[in-house]
Design a protein around this motif. Structure first.
Motif, PDB file in Angstrom:
ATOM      1  N   ARG A 146      58.720  38.911   9.244  1.00 36.52           N
ATOM      2  CA  ARG A 146      59.828  39.823   9.496  1.00 36.52           C
ATOM      3  C   ARG A 146      61.032  39.118  10.085  1.00 36.52           C
ATOM      4  NH1 ARG A 146      59.720  45.737  11.609  1.00 36.52           N
ATOM      5  NH2 ARG A 146      61.815  46.278  10.996  1.00 36.52           N
ATOM      6  N   LEU A 167      52.092  49.615  11.020  1.00 36.07           N
ATOM      7  CA  LEU A 167      52.429  49.877   9.619  1.00 36.07           C
ATOM      8  C   LEU A 167      53.288  51.130   9.450  1.00 36.07           C
ATOM      9  CD1 LEU A 167      49.119  49.004   7.729  1.00 36.07           C
ATOM     10  CD2 LEU A 167      51.155  47.626   8.018  1.00 36.07           C
ATOM     11  N   ALA A 184      50.847  55.290   4.865  1.00 39.04           N
ATOM     12  CA  ALA A 184      49.930  54.614   5.784  1.00 39.04           C
ATOM     13  C   ALA A 184      49.454  55.540   6.891  1.00 39.04           C
ATOM     14  CB  ALA A 184      50.589  53.385   6.388  1.00 39.04           C
ATOM     15  N   ALA A 244      52.780  38.718  10.473  1.00 37.50           N
ATOM     16  CA  ALA A 244      53.723  39.775  10.112  1.00 37.50           C
ATOM     17  C   ALA A 244      55.039  39.613  10.871  1.00 37.50           C
ATOM     18  CB  ALA A 244      53.104  41.141  10.399  1.00 37.50           C
ATOM     19  N   ARG A 291      55.763  51.975   6.279  1.00 39.74           N
ATOM     20  CA  ARG A 291      55.025  52.002   5.022  1.00 39.74           C
ATOM     21  C   ARG A 291      54.658  53.435   4.700  1.00 39.74           C
ATOM     22  NH1 ARG A 291      53.279  47.259   2.528  1.00 39.74           N
ATOM     23  NH2 ARG A 291      54.003  45.502   3.732  1.00 39.74           N
ATOM     24  N   GLU A 320      56.945  49.076  10.284  1.00 36.70           N
ATOM     25  CA  GLU A 320      57.223  48.637   8.910  1.00 36.70           C
ATOM     26  C   GLU A 320      57.532  49.800   7.964  1.00 36.70           C
ATOM     27  OE1 GLU A 320      54.144  46.008   7.596  1.00 36.70           O
ATOM     28  OE2 GLU A 320      54.593  44.556   9.168  1.00 36.70           O
ATOM     29  N   GLU A 356      46.121  45.151   1.385  1.00 39.39           N
ATOM     30  CA  GLU A 356      47.394  44.980   0.679  1.00 39.39           C
ATOM     31  C   GLU A 356      48.461  44.397   1.596  1.00 39.39           C
ATOM     32  OE1 GLU A 356      48.400  48.778  -0.910  1.00 39.39           O
ATOM     33  OE2 GLU A 356      46.787  48.750  -2.373  1.00 39.39           O
ATOM     34  N   ARG A 357      48.476  44.856   2.850  1.00 38.78           N
ATOM     35  CA  ARG A 357      49.499  44.368   3.778  1.00 38.78           C
ATOM     36  C   ARG A 357      49.209  42.953   4.265  1.00 38.78           C
ATOM     37  NH1 ARG A 357      52.441  41.854   5.795  1.00 38.78           N
ATOM     38  NH2 ARG A 357      53.902  42.245   7.483  1.00 38.78           N
ATOM     39  N   ALA A 386      44.628  49.582   2.352  1.00 35.47           N
ATOM     40  CA  ALA A 386      46.011  49.426   2.831  1.00 35.47           C
ATOM     41  C   ALA A 386      46.157  48.170   3.686  1.00 35.47           C
ATOM     42  CB  ALA A 386      46.431  50.666   3.622  1.00 35.47           C
TER      43      ALA A 386
END
Length: 198
Positions: A163, A95, A104, A159, A101, A99, A118-119, A115
């Protein structure tokens, strides 16, 4: 004129039809454009594959780390709490570093569980945040190691698919083409009106 001379003449015949080879210059141009388009398509496809592989590589490496930790737990090298710590560390690195974020890197406990939720909002992954939040710091931590590892691996695979999805770039290209076409079409009535006036 003697009849013998007329008999020596050949009958009327049509000229020979043009042959297949060599093709006309227009066909050479079409063939050349086709070869250029094919080479360009191959180049772009290979470039896109390398780009997708580069995007996918961190997720594959994270998945391998989780598989290694699960194997170490299965052989008794680490306990369930260490497994949860390693999975949490791997997901946090993904994360934060992959990513990008914001925030994080500083979250922990229940905020970290939030968190993760949410991801990874999928219902089957909801237990992941609970097990990797404050629950692993309690004196008694009971979690299914196999389920925890497979859920984390599933989250990473999803994920990676998100992506590297081909849909997003294709949608962007289609939107650009539509925007250019609509702008061009909007200019056409003005040109027609100017031509009618003249």
């Amino acid at each position: 004129m003697s009849p013998d001379l007329l008999s020596d003449l050949r009958d009327i015949h049509e000229p020979v039809a043009p042959g297949f080879w060599p093709p006309a210059p227009g066909w050479w141009l079409v063939f050349g454009l086709g070869v250029v388009a094919l080479v360009l398509a191959i180049f772009l496809a290979r470039r896109w594959q390398r780009h997708r592989a580069a995007l996918r590589m961190p997720y594959v490496a994270a998945e391998q780390h989780i598989r290694l930790a699960a194997h170490q737990h299965a052989t008794g090298e680490i306990d369930i709490r260490d497994l949860a710590d390693r999975i949490s560390d791997v997901l946090k690195r993904v994360l934060v570093r992959v990513e990008r974020r914001k925030g994080a890197s500083t979250v922990s406990g229940d905020a970290w569980a939030q968190a993760l939720a949410e991801r990874f909002p999928q219902p089957e992954l909801a237990a992941l945040g609970g097990a990797l939040g404050n629950a692993r710091f309690r004196p008694r931590f009971d979690a299914d190691a196999t389920r925890l590892a497979t859920t984390a691996i599933d989250a990473l695979q999803r994920a990676a698919r998100e992506r590297t999805a081909l849909v997003r770039p294709a949608v962007r290209v289609v939107r650009r083409v539509i925007a250019v076409a609509s702008a061009t079409m909007a200019k056409q009535p003005a040109k027609l009106q100017r031509l009618r006036r003249t």
